[in-house]
Design a protein around this motif. Sequence first.
Motif, PDB file in Angstrom:
ATOM      1  N   GLU A 134       0.846  -1.188   0.000  1.00 47.67           N
ATOM      2  CA  GLU A 134       0.000   0.000   0.000  1.00 47.67           C
ATOM      3  C   GLU A 134       0.879   1.234   0.000  1.00 47.67           C
ATOM      4  O   GLU A 134       2.059   1.182   0.356  1.00 47.67           O
ATOM      5  N   ILE A 158      -6.175  -3.528  -7.306  1.00 52.46           N
ATOM      6  CA  ILE A 158      -5.965  -2.571  -6.212  1.00 52.46           C
ATOM      7  C   ILE A 158      -7.317  -2.070  -5.725  1.00 52.46           C
ATOM      8  O   ILE A 158      -8.345  -2.228  -6.391  1.00 52.46           O
ATOM      9  N   GLU A 159      -7.273  -1.469  -4.551  1.00 59.19           N
ATOM     10  CA  GLU A 159      -8.367  -0.635  -4.063  1.00 59.19           C
ATOM     11  C   GLU A 159      -7.766   0.719  -3.749  1.00 59.19           C
ATOM     12  O   GLU A 159      -6.732   0.797  -3.089  1.00 59.19           O
ATOM     13  N   TYR A 160      -8.365   1.786  -4.267  1.00 56.96           N
ATOM     14  CA  TYR A 160      -7.794   3.090  -3.959  1.00 56.96           C
ATOM     15  C   TYR A 160      -8.870   4.082  -3.570  1.00 56.96           C
ATOM     16  O   TYR A 160     -10.006   4.021  -4.028  1.00 56.96           O
ATOM     17  N   ARG A 193      -5.026   6.868  -0.792  1.00 60.78           N
ATOM     18  CA  ARG A 193      -4.330   5.627  -0.489  1.00 60.78           C
ATOM     19  C   ARG A 193      -4.591   4.584  -1.575  1.00 60.78           C
ATOM     20  O   ARG A 193      -5.698   4.478  -2.099  1.00 60.78           O
ATOM     21  N   VAL A 194      -3.537   3.827  -1.899  1.00 64.07           N
ATOM     22  CA  VAL A 194      -3.635   2.719  -2.838  1.00 64.07           C
ATOM     23  C   VAL A 194      -3.265   1.439  -2.091  1.00 64.07           C
ATOM     24  O   VAL A 194      -2.202   1.377  -1.466  1.00 64.07           O
ATOM     25  N   CYS A 195      -4.115   0.432  -2.133  1.00 61.68           N
ATOM     26  CA  CYS A 195      -3.860  -0.846  -1.474  1.00 61.68           C
ATOM     27  C   CYS A 195      -3.912  -1.962  -2.514  1.00 61.68           C
ATOM     28  O   CYS A 195      -4.858  -2.043  -3.301  1.00 61.68           O
ATOM     29  N   GLN A 227      -8.048  -0.864 -10.569  1.00 58.46           N
ATOM     30  CA  GLN A 227      -9.156  -1.163  -9.664  1.00 58.46           C
ATOM     31  C   GLN A 227     -10.260  -1.916 -10.391  1.00 58.46           C
ATOM     32  O   GLN A 227     -10.850  -2.850  -9.831  1.00 58.46           O
ATOM     33  N   ILE A 269       1.826  -2.517 -10.975  1.00 52.99           N
ATOM     34  CA  ILE A 269       1.220  -1.463 -10.157  1.00 52.99           C
ATOM     35  C   ILE A 269       2.252  -0.371  -9.869  1.00 52.99           C
ATOM     36  O   ILE A 269       1.959   0.827  -9.956  1.00 52.99           O
ATOM     37  N   TRP A 293      -0.867   8.560  -1.792  1.00 54.01           N
ATOM     38  CA  TRP A 293      -0.601   9.290  -3.015  1.00 54.01           C
ATOM     39  C   TRP A 293      -1.430  10.558  -3.025  1.00 54.01           C
ATOM     40  O   TRP A 293      -2.327  10.738  -2.204  1.00 54.01           O
ATOM     41  N   GLU A 333      -4.263   8.681 -12.334  1.00 54.14           N
ATOM     42  CA  GLU A 333      -5.610   8.383 -11.861  1.00 54.14           C
ATOM     43  C   GLU A 333      -6.331   7.429 -12.806  1.00 54.14           C
ATOM     44  O   GLU A 333      -7.023   6.499 -12.376  1.00 54.14           O
ATOM     45  N   LEU A 378      -4.833   3.959 -12.283  1.00 55.33           N
ATOM     46  CA  LEU A 378      -5.308   3.367 -11.033  1.00 55.33           C
ATOM     47  C   LEU A 378      -6.745   2.878 -11.172  1.00 55.33           C
ATOM     48  O   LEU A 378      -7.100   1.819 -10.643  1.00 55.33           O
TER      49      LEU A 378
END
Length: 454
Positions: A388, A412-414, A418-420, A407, A432, A391, A400, A403
């Motif tokens: 994670e 990922i989950e953002y 935050r990006v996880c 997703q 990633i 950002w 963006e 990302l």
Amino acid sequence: MLLDTRLMDTSLLKKYDVAGPRYTSYPTVPYWETDTFTTEQWKDRLLDKFIRSDRSVSLYVHLPYCESLCTFCGCHKRITKNHGVERPYLETVLREWQLYLDLFPSQPALAEMHFGGGTPTFFTAENLAWFVEQLLKGTTAVEQPDFGFEGHPNNTTFEHLQALADLGFRRVSFGVQDYDPRVQQAIHRIQPFERVKLATEHARRAGYSSVSHDLVYGLPFQTQAGVRDTIQKTIALRPDRISYYSYAHVPWIKGTGQRGFQNEDIPQGEEKRALYEIGRDLLQEAGYTEIGMDHFALPHDSLYQAMQKGTLHRNFMGYTTTRSEVLVGLGASSISDCWTAFAQNLKDIEAYTAAVEQQTFPILKGHALTDEDMHIRRQILDLMCRFETQWQPGSSSEIEAALQGLQDDQLIEYTVDRVCVTEKGRAFLRNICMVFDEKLKKNQPQQPLFSKTV
């Protein structure tokens, strides 16, 4: 060949299996701005970081000699059976270390030391012990230093292990790669299980608290049955850590030994990914936890504990539990890092030796990081070590959009800041990280630079 597709998504593999960096640094070496870099700049930035820090230093020593060529290897090495090169090379490395000791205003506190290669156990136990004793003379002691080395099971003796254990080494990594005889023949690494077993037993007898086995998937002629056999044999020896690396096929890099087999002999795409997932599942069933990228560890190992605590670090030595911001690389081709700058030594042994004999830092090239570089480096490091990162939304519509695509693919989950990385996304961690790599995006390579990401 039937493929195990339990977690595989063919469309994602086709989409994301592209060439990309492994991110042991940012910027990656091909994107260093070498034209504006000077040795004086390196020394100034290193000295500033040393003074501002707690004098903690990590030390990497490159020992480049091997008796025979492994044809999967992309490291800088020199093939020879002449062991008369040992002491002269070690003496040169000590002279290089003295250049750093003369630069530092006080004795460094040696928190970490690692010997890589090449084959460090090409050198005799006696020479290695003498060398370590000389290295330690210019340093102060720290509590529980992390000293480790890479060993070839065929030539790592109990004397090697005991001599280094007596000087504080508690971690050893054995290069295993694969147990399939056909694969071993292709990569010129003939290494019976019995030799690995004996080396592992010797390490435990000598008191090593962390024994690691290095395995590689994607090697020529590997099969699912062969990988299962290799992983099961590895589990039987119960190493504390396991590195399960993707074979990096980079035959265009000068000095690599990647020959002796054809491209069609190498597992690709879905076939290669299946080999990893088989190995990963077997290791997890045996109690190992996936650490960062390509690594596994048992719960008692310090690598596992560092990940749980959020203190895992990554540098040119790979994953490490020590977070020193000063890494001094000694020996031909070694890379040093002071967080704000990188410097790589001359790769040719004779050129490296000549520079040190002239009492000059044997630096070939380097890079001074900008504020933007350091910000991106932190994001990539966090992704690599903690899955994670924070950002700044709105800073780049391109980021963006990328990302959002990740997703949509459930990698990922953002949120707004935050990006996880998801469990599914761990297979695409390098991809990633590439989203944040501004230098790569601005200057897409016209020639091959990197291995495939998956």
